[in-house]
Motif scaffolding. Structure first.
Motif, mmCIF file in Angstrom:
data_model
loop_
_atom_site.group_PDB
_atom_site.id
_atom_site.type_symbol
_atom_site.label_atom_id
_atom_site.label_comp_id
_atom_site.label_asym_id
_atom_site.label_seq_id
_atom_site.Cartn_x
_atom_site.Cartn_y
_atom_site.Cartn_z
ATOM 1 N N SER A 88 53.111 25.784 41.650
ATOM 2 C CA SER A 88 51.958 24.982 41.214
ATOM 3 C C SER A 88 51.086 24.573 42.397
ATOM 4 N N SER A 89 51.669 24.378 43.569
ATOM 5 C CA SER A 89 50.874 24.027 44.749
ATOM 6 C C SER A 89 49.943 25.177 45.136
ATOM 7 N N HIS A 90 50.414 26.408 44.953
ATOM 8 C CA HIS A 90 49.567 27.571 45.248
ATOM 9 C C HIS A 90 48.445 27.681 44.218
ATOM 10 N N ILE A 91 48.779 27.472 42.951
ATOM 11 C CA ILE A 91 47.752 27.494 41.899
ATOM 12 C C ILE A 91 46.694 26.434 42.188
ATOM 13 N N ASP A 92 47.133 25.232 42.563
ATOM 14 C CA ASP A 92 46.188 24.161 42.892
ATOM 15 C C ASP A 92 45.271 24.560 44.040
ATOM 16 N N ALA A 93 45.807 25.297 45.004
ATOM 17 C CA ALA A 93 45.034 25.668 46.190
ATOM 18 C C ALA A 93 43.958 26.703 45.895
ATOM 19 N N VAL A 94 44.157 27.548 44.894
ATOM 20 C CA VAL A 94 43.206 28.636 44.637
ATOM 21 C C VAL A 94 42.378 28.444 43.375
ATOM 22 N N SER A 95 42.712 27.464 42.547
ATOM 23 C CA SER A 95 41.981 27.307 41.289
ATOM 24 C C SER A 95 41.058 26.101 41.344
#
Length: 178
Positions: A88-95
């Motif tokens: 989820s941290s990666h999703i937050d970073a790119v979305s």
């Protein structure tokens, strides 16, 4: 005083090394559309084998599970990124939220998703969109990291001849800045 000086030198070195990385600036016009399934897009970098090296942006709806409710939402990015397994941290970073209409710019610092500088070579910049229902467009261009400064346009490939909302994404190009 000595500690402050060392901290300054360290920060200056980090800033200089980040500035030394070549950049690719992807620019296009986005025109917000009305209708079901519209306004979903992803911007990403692929290697020559077609594997995603770095996702620069994807609409929050798609990244946060919209691809399950609407499988037509940027299906290439969904399958290649393995978003279902993404932290989820990666999703937050790119979305992010769907932007306002206008010129959009996304900068790739020639690093992969883990922050490592990629080797010089040929890469593809991709803007994938779902612009109306199940209608999609993919804009793909190739740029060489490690080469000379260049500007490359990316033509659109559409999965249908239907014109409705086709103008959601237009004028896609990338600038390589060594």
């Amino acid at each position: 005083m000595k500690t402050a000086f060392l901290l300054f030198v360290m920060l200056a070195g980090i800033a200089a090394s980040a500035a030394d990385n070549p950049q690719v600036v992807i620019t296009f016009t986005y025109e917000r559309q009305a209708g079901p399934g519209s306004n979903q897009f992803a911007v990403y970098i692929e290697d020559e084998a077609g594997e995603i090296v770095r996702t620069l942006y994807v609409t929050s709806f798609t990244a946060e599970g919209g691809y399950v409710r609407r499988p037509a939402c940027t299906p290439l990015w969904v399958s290649k990124s393995n978003v279902a397994e993404m932290a989820s941290s990666h999703i937050d970073a790119v979305s992010g939220p769907t932007p306002q209409s206008g010129i959009q710019k996304y900068v790739w610092d020639s690093c992969d998703d883990k922050g490592r500088r990629v080797p010089d070579g040929k890469y593809h910049f991709v803007v994938e969109s779902t612009y109306w229902g199940d209608n999609q467009a993919v804009f793909r261009g190739s740029i060489t990291v490690g080469g000379s400064a260049a500007t490359v346009e990316a033509p659109g490939e559409y999965n249908t001849d239907e014109e409705k909302n086709r103008g959601m994404i237009s004028g896609v190009y990338a600038e390589y800045i060594p």
